[in-house]
Scaffold this motif. Structure first.
Motif, short mmCIF file in Angstrom:
data_model
loop_
_atom_site.label_atom_id
_atom_site.label_comp_id
_atom_site.label_asym_id
_atom_site.label_seq_id
_atom_site.Cartn_x
_atom_site.Cartn_y
_atom_site.Cartn_z
N ALA A 161 20.07 -32.28 -7.31
CA ALA A 161 20.13 -30.81 -7.36
C ALA A 161 21.58 -30.35 -7.43
O ALA A 161 22.50 -31.06 -7.01
CB ALA A 161 19.45 -30.20 -6.16
N THR A 162 21.78 -29.16 -7.96
CA THR A 162 23.14 -28.60 -8.03
C THR A 162 23.37 -27.55 -6.95
O THR A 162 24.50 -27.24 -6.64
CB THR A 162 23.40 -27.96 -9.41
N ARG A 163 22.29 -27.00 -6.40
CA ARG A 163 22.40 -25.98 -5.35
C ARG A 163 21.85 -26.53 -4.04
O ARG A 163 20.82 -27.21 -4.03
CB ARG A 163 21.64 -24.73 -5.76
N PRO A 164 22.50 -26.21 -2.93
CA PRO A 164 22.01 -26.71 -1.64
C PRO A 164 20.69 -26.06 -1.23
O PRO A 164 20.45 -24.89 -1.51
CB PRO A 164 23.13 -26.35 -0.66
N VAL A 165 19.85 -26.84 -0.57
CA VAL A 165 18.61 -26.33 0.01
C VAL A 165 18.93 -25.68 1.36
O VAL A 165 18.23 -24.78 1.80
CB VAL A 165 17.54 -27.43 0.13
N ILE A 166 20.00 -26.11 2.00
CA ILE A 166 20.49 -25.53 3.24
C ILE A 166 21.97 -25.22 3.05
O ILE A 166 22.74 -26.07 2.61
CB ILE A 166 20.32 -26.49 4.43
#
Length: 157
Positions: A88-93
């Motif tokens: 992924a390129t964006r954090p989940v947290i």
């Protein structure tokens, strides 16, 4: 006078024991529950201009630790915690909290500043570690311990 100082502090030589048993740093107990599979996910923990990065292990709770310099500023400042799924390129947290570090004495007139935090899906990043989180962490650590195997004392036929 030096003998009195030694007797009062319990140390044989203050210079030799200053800082022994204490470490400056920040730790986050990260509860994975509610995030699904985080296999191969990466984490980043930052505080006071220092960061640590790594990969999450497949476990229920991860203890993420960030060592800080001995002379770290204990005043309130941001602690930033990120978790990004593999690929992924964006954090989940992506969470932050302003936290003051607390002094832990080494018992010899010295010590270090540190702080423990917890991150749960429900509570976010907080310096108030719920008893359920610390109990679950303790249970997980104890489950990793294996009893030492003792050799069979009976002779083989």
């Amino acid at each position: 006078m030096a003998v009195l100082l030694v007797a009062a502090t319990g140390c044989s030589h203050a210079r030799d024991c200053a800082g022994v048993g204490t470490v400056s740093g920040v730790g986050v107990l990260f509860v994975h529950q509610g995030y699904g599979d985080l296999g191969g996910a990466s984490f980043e923990l930052c505080a006071r201009g220092t960061c640590t990065k790594g990969e999450l292990r497949p476990e229920g709770i991860t203890d993420v630790k960030l060592p800080l310099p001995h002379d770290v500023d204990p005043d309130p400042g941001p602690i930033h915690f990120r978790v990004t799924r593999k690929g992924a390129t964006r954090p989940v947290i992506d969470a932050s909290a302003d936290v003051k570090l607390t002094f832990q004495s080494d018992g010899c007139g010295g010590g270090d500043y540190s702080r423990g935090l917890a991150f749960t899906k429900e509570g976010g990043l907080t310096a108030k570690i719920a008893k359920a989180v610390s109990d679950a962490w303790g249970k997980q650590v104890r489950s990793r311990a294996t009893p030492t195997s003792q050799p069979d004392p009976s002779p083989s036929p």
